[in-house]
Write a protein that holds these residues in place. Structure first.
Motif, PDB file in Angstrom:
ATOM      1  N   GLY A  96       0.796  -1.216   0.000  1.00 18.84           N
ATOM      2  CA  GLY A  96       0.000   0.000   0.000  1.00 18.84           C
ATOM      3  C   GLY A  96       0.834   1.274   0.000  1.00 18.84           C
ATOM      4  N   MET A  97       2.126   1.172   0.310  1.00 19.61           N
ATOM      5  CA  MET A  97       3.006   2.340   0.308  1.00 19.61           C
ATOM      6  C   MET A  97       3.050   2.921  -1.106  1.00 19.61           C
ATOM      7  SD  MET A  97       7.111   2.527   1.089  1.00 19.61           S
ATOM      8  CE  MET A  97       7.084   2.857   2.838  1.00 19.61           C
ATOM      9  N   VAL A  98       3.055   4.239  -1.202  1.00 19.07           N
ATOM     10  CA  VAL A  98       3.157   4.914  -2.493  1.00 19.07           C
ATOM     11  C   VAL A  98       4.593   5.388  -2.669  1.00 19.07           C
ATOM     12  CG1 VAL A  98       2.369   6.866  -3.888  1.00 19.07           C
ATOM     13  CG2 VAL A  98       0.731   5.583  -2.488  1.00 19.07           C
ATOM     14  N   VAL A  99       5.192   5.015  -3.813  1.00 16.40           N
ATOM     15  CA  VAL A  99       6.574   5.382  -4.133  1.00 16.40           C
ATOM     16  C   VAL A  99       6.587   6.038  -5.506  1.00 16.40           C
ATOM     17  CG1 VAL A  99       7.549   3.546  -2.703  1.00 16.40           C
ATOM     18  CG2 VAL A  99       7.128   3.114  -5.123  1.00 16.40           C
ATOM     19  N   LYS A 100       7.673   6.759  -5.793  1.00 14.66           N
ATOM     20  CA  LYS A 100       7.805   7.465  -7.071  1.00 14.66           C
ATOM     21  C   LYS A 100       8.863   6.774  -7.935  1.00 14.66           C
ATOM     22  CE  LYS A 100       8.908  12.013  -8.983  1.00 14.66           C
ATOM     23  NZ  LYS A 100       9.291  13.380  -8.631  1.00 14.66           N
ATOM     24  N   VAL A 101       8.543   6.503  -9.191  1.00 19.54           N
ATOM     25  CA  VAL A 101       9.492   5.911 -10.132  1.00 19.54           C
ATOM     26  C   VAL A 101      10.479   6.990 -10.577  1.00 19.54           C
ATOM     27  CG1 VAL A 101       9.753   4.804 -12.390  1.00 19.54           C
ATOM     28  CG2 VAL A 101       7.801   4.215 -10.930  1.00 19.54           C
ATOM     29  N   VAL A 102      11.792   6.723 -10.405  1.00 22.59           N
ATOM     30  CA  VAL A 102      12.804   7.708 -10.798  1.00 22.59           C
ATOM     31  C   VAL A 102      13.708   7.209 -11.931  1.00 22.59           C
ATOM     32  CG1 VAL A 102      12.782   8.921  -8.586  1.00 22.59           C
ATOM     33  CG2 VAL A 102      14.381   7.031  -8.934  1.00 22.59           C
ATOM     34  N   LYS A 103      13.698   5.911 -12.217  1.00 24.16           N
ATOM     35  CA  LYS A 103      14.486   5.344 -13.321  1.00 24.16           C
ATOM     36  C   LYS A 103      13.818   4.049 -13.763  1.00 24.16           C
ATOM     37  CE  LYS A 103      18.273   4.715 -15.875  1.00 24.16           C
ATOM     38  NZ  LYS A 103      18.641   5.520 -16.994  1.00 24.16           N
ATOM     39  N   VAL A 104      13.814   3.806 -15.084  1.00 25.92           N
ATOM     40  CA  VAL A 104      13.172   2.615 -15.643  1.00 25.92           C
ATOM     41  C   VAL A 104      14.157   1.850 -16.519  1.00 25.92           C
ATOM     42  CG1 VAL A 104      11.305   1.774 -17.126  1.00 25.92           C
ATOM     43  CG2 VAL A 104      10.933   3.797 -15.690  1.00 25.92           C
ATOM     44  N   PHE A 105      14.274   0.560 -16.272  1.00 21.94           N
ATOM     45  CA  PHE A 105      14.985  -0.370 -17.144  1.00 21.94           C
ATOM     46  C   PHE A 105      13.889  -1.309 -17.659  1.00 21.94           C
ATOM     47  CE2 PHE A 105      17.764   1.037 -13.806  1.00 21.94           C
ATOM     48  CZ  PHE A 105      18.925   1.390 -14.481  1.00 21.94           C
ATOM     49  N   PRO A 106      13.420  -1.134 -18.900  1.00 15.20           N
ATOM     50  CA  PRO A 106      12.207  -1.809 -19.366  1.00 15.20           C
ATOM     51  C   PRO A 106      12.230  -3.341 -19.302  1.00 15.20           C
ATOM     52  CG  PRO A 106      12.944  -0.189 -20.963  1.00 15.20           C
ATOM     53  CD  PRO A 106      13.995  -0.273 -19.916  1.00 15.20           C
ATOM     54  N   GLN A 107      13.381  -3.955 -19.503  1.00 17.75           N
ATOM     55  CA  GLN A 107      13.451  -5.409 -19.425  1.00 17.75           C
ATOM     56  C   GLN A 107      14.695  -5.848 -18.683  1.00 17.75           C
ATOM     57  OE1 GLN A 107      13.168  -7.235 -23.282  1.00 17.75           O
ATOM     58  NE2 GLN A 107      10.977  -7.497 -23.016  1.00 17.75           N
ATOM     59  N   ALA A 108      14.491  -6.629 -17.655  1.00 21.43           N
ATOM     60  CA  ALA A 108      15.602  -7.195 -16.895  1.00 21.43           C
ATOM     61  C   ALA A 108      15.267  -8.655 -16.593  1.00 21.43           C
ATOM     62  CB  ALA A 108      15.808  -6.423 -15.591  1.00 21.43           C
ATOM     63  N   LEU A 109      16.253  -9.510 -16.726  1.00 19.12           N
ATOM     64  CA  LEU A 109      16.099 -10.921 -16.391  1.00 19.12           C
ATOM     65  C   LEU A 109      16.455 -11.101 -14.924  1.00 19.12           C
ATOM     66  CD1 LEU A 109      15.902 -13.988 -16.987  1.00 19.12           C
ATOM     67  CD2 LEU A 109      18.281 -13.867 -17.707  1.00 19.12           C
ATOM     68  N   PHE A 110      15.577 -11.772 -14.177  1.00 23.67           N
ATOM     69  CA  PHE A 110      15.890 -12.103 -12.798  1.00 23.67           C
ATOM     70  C   PHE A 110      15.202 -13.398 -12.424  1.00 23.67           C
ATOM     71  CE2 PHE A 110      12.374  -9.085 -12.764  1.00 23.67           C
ATOM     72  CZ  PHE A 110      11.447  -9.680 -11.943  1.00 23.67           C
ATOM     73  N   TYR A 111      15.595 -13.939 -11.289  1.00 17.13           N
ATOM     74  CA  TYR A 111      15.074 -15.226 -10.834  1.00 17.13           C
ATOM     75  C   TYR A 111      14.555 -15.114  -9.411  1.00 17.13           C
ATOM     76  CZ  TYR A 111      17.738 -17.113 -14.754  1.00 17.13           C
ATOM     77  OH  TYR A 111      18.233 -17.376 -16.001  1.00 17.13           O
ATOM     78  N   ASP A 112      13.446 -15.776  -9.161  1.00 19.26           N
ATOM     79  CA  ASP A 112      12.995 -15.990  -7.793  1.00 19.26           C
ATOM     80  C   ASP A 112      13.599 -17.327  -7.374  1.00 19.26           C
ATOM     81  OD1 ASP A 112      11.479 -13.662  -7.653  1.00 19.26           O
ATOM     82  OD2 ASP A 112       9.707 -14.627  -8.462  1.00 19.26           O
ATOM     83  N   LEU A 113      14.292 -17.342  -6.231  1.00 18.39           N
ATOM     84  CA  LEU A 113      14.997 -18.531  -5.752  1.00 18.39           C
ATOM     85  C   LEU A 113      14.540 -18.918  -4.355  1.00 18.39           C
ATOM     86  CD1 LEU A 113      18.714 -17.396  -6.338  1.00 18.39           C
ATOM     87  CD2 LEU A 113      17.327 -18.715  -7.914  1.00 18.39           C
ATOM     88  N   ARG A 114      14.704 -20.190  -4.041  1.00 17.29           N
ATOM     89  CA  ARG A 114      14.552 -20.667  -2.665  1.00 17.29           C
ATOM     90  C   ARG A 114      15.944 -21.129  -2.248  1.00 17.29           C
ATOM     91  NH1 ARG A 114      10.969 -19.291   0.184  1.00 17.29           N
ATOM     92  NH2 ARG A 114       9.402 -19.898  -1.293  1.00 17.29           N
ATOM     93  N   LEU A 115      16.510 -20.469  -1.235  1.00 15.98           N
ATOM     94  CA  LEU A 115      17.842 -20.816  -0.746  1.00 15.98           C
ATOM     95  C   LEU A 115      17.799 -22.134   0.013  1.00 15.98           C
ATOM     96  CD1 LEU A 115      18.913 -17.293   0.554  1.00 15.98           C
ATOM     97  CD2 LEU A 115      19.434 -18.344  -1.665  1.00 15.98           C
ATOM     98  N   GLU A 116      18.948 -22.743   0.206  1.00 14.00           N
ATOM     99  CA  GLU A 116      19.012 -24.029   0.897  1.00 14.00           C
ATOM    100  C   GLU A 116      18.500 -23.949   2.340  1.00 14.00           C
ATOM    101  OE1 GLU A 116      23.081 -25.425   0.973  1.00 14.00           O
ATOM    102  OE2 GLU A 116      23.817 -23.417   1.338  1.00 14.00           O
ATOM    103  N   ASN A 117      18.501 -22.748   2.934  1.00  8.70           N
ATOM    104  CA  ASN A 117      17.967 -22.581   4.290  1.00  8.70           C
ATOM    105  C   ASN A 117      16.458 -22.322   4.281  1.00  8.70           C
ATOM    106  OD1 ASN A 117      17.702 -19.927   3.481  1.00  8.70           O
ATOM    107  ND2 ASN A 117      19.236 -19.111   4.895  1.00  8.70           N
ATOM    108  N   GLY A 118      15.842 -22.373   3.081  1.00  2.00           N
ATOM    109  CA  GLY A 118      14.394 -22.200   2.958  1.00  2.00           C
ATOM    110  C   GLY A 118      13.951 -20.776   2.701  1.00  2.00           C
ATOM    111  N   LYS A 119      14.868 -19.812   2.784  1.00  2.00           N
ATOM    112  CA  LYS A 119      14.498 -18.411   2.578  1.00  2.00           C
ATOM    113  C   LYS A 119      14.348 -18.093   1.086  1.00  2.00           C
ATOM    114  CE  LYS A 119      16.451 -16.429   6.759  1.00  2.00           C
ATOM    115  NZ  LYS A 119      17.356 -15.411   7.305  1.00  2.00           N
ATOM    116  N   TYR A 120      13.499 -17.123   0.832  1.00  3.06           N
ATOM    117  CA  TYR A 120      13.261 -16.626  -0.529  1.00  3.06           C
ATOM    118  C   TYR A 120      14.305 -15.561  -0.867  1.00  3.06           C
ATOM    119  CZ  TYR A 120      11.092 -13.666  -4.075  1.00  3.06           C
ATOM    120  OH  TYR A 120      10.853 -12.917  -5.193  1.00  3.06           O
ATOM    121  N   HIS A 121      14.727 -15.524  -2.141  1.00 11.00           N
ATOM    122  CA  HIS A 121      15.646 -14.476  -2.587  1.00 11.00           C
ATOM    123  C   HIS A 121      15.370 -14.172  -4.056  1.00 11.00           C
ATOM    124  CE1 HIS A 121      19.298 -12.051  -2.245  1.00 11.00           C
ATOM    125  NE2 HIS A 121      19.639 -12.486  -3.448  1.00 11.00           N
TER     126      HIS A 121
END
Length: 135
Positions: A96-121
């Motif tokens: 719900g927080m409102v933030v302002k966009v100050v820079k845009v990189f239209p396409q970036a490759l990234f991954y959602d991972l589950r670390l071996e300790n179970g945490k998300y990264h």
């Protein structure tokens, strides 16, 4: 992992990978993780209400306050956007927080991972991870 052009995922869901980089506090070189999902989306620099700048992956986790029909789903510099998902961000950032966009990189490759300790990264640099079967 295969040869690919820029912004084409080299890993798929379920792939086991090993970090080559040190991302404190939970990731050291050699940390094991499992790919949850590869994603190609916008990467944004946003300004928080207190003025601090913050990196934001995934424009789908931000909702435009005033929808501009000429943006075609991509947030633009100067847009005010509402946070829809704060997973993986510091506690000071909330849904719900409102933030302002100050820079845009239209396409970036990234991954959602589950670390071996179970945490998300969320991982941006795919050149910092390798398939676990190489080690």
């Amino acid at each position: 992992m295969s040869n690919r052009y820029m912004n084409y995922p080299g890993f798929k869901p379920g792939d086991e990978v090993i970090a080559l980089a040190f991302h404190p506090p939970e990731i050291r070189s050699g940390t094991k993780a499992t790919i949850l999902s590869p994603r190609v989306e916008g990467l944004y620099a946003v300004q928080l209400p207190d003025g601090e700048l913050h990196r934001w992956f995934a424009g789908s986790e931000l909702e435009a306050i005033d929808l501009n029909p000429q943006c075609f789903g991509t947030h633009q510099v100067g847009d005010l956007v509402r946070v829809l998902n704060n997973q993986g961000h510091p506690p000071k950032i909330y849904k719900g927080m409102v933030v302002k966009v100050v820079k845009v990189f239209p396409q970036a490759l990234f991954y959602d991972l589950r670390l071996e300790n179970g945490k998300y990264h969320r991982w941006l640099a795919d050149f910092e991870i390798i398939p676990s079967n190489l080690v």
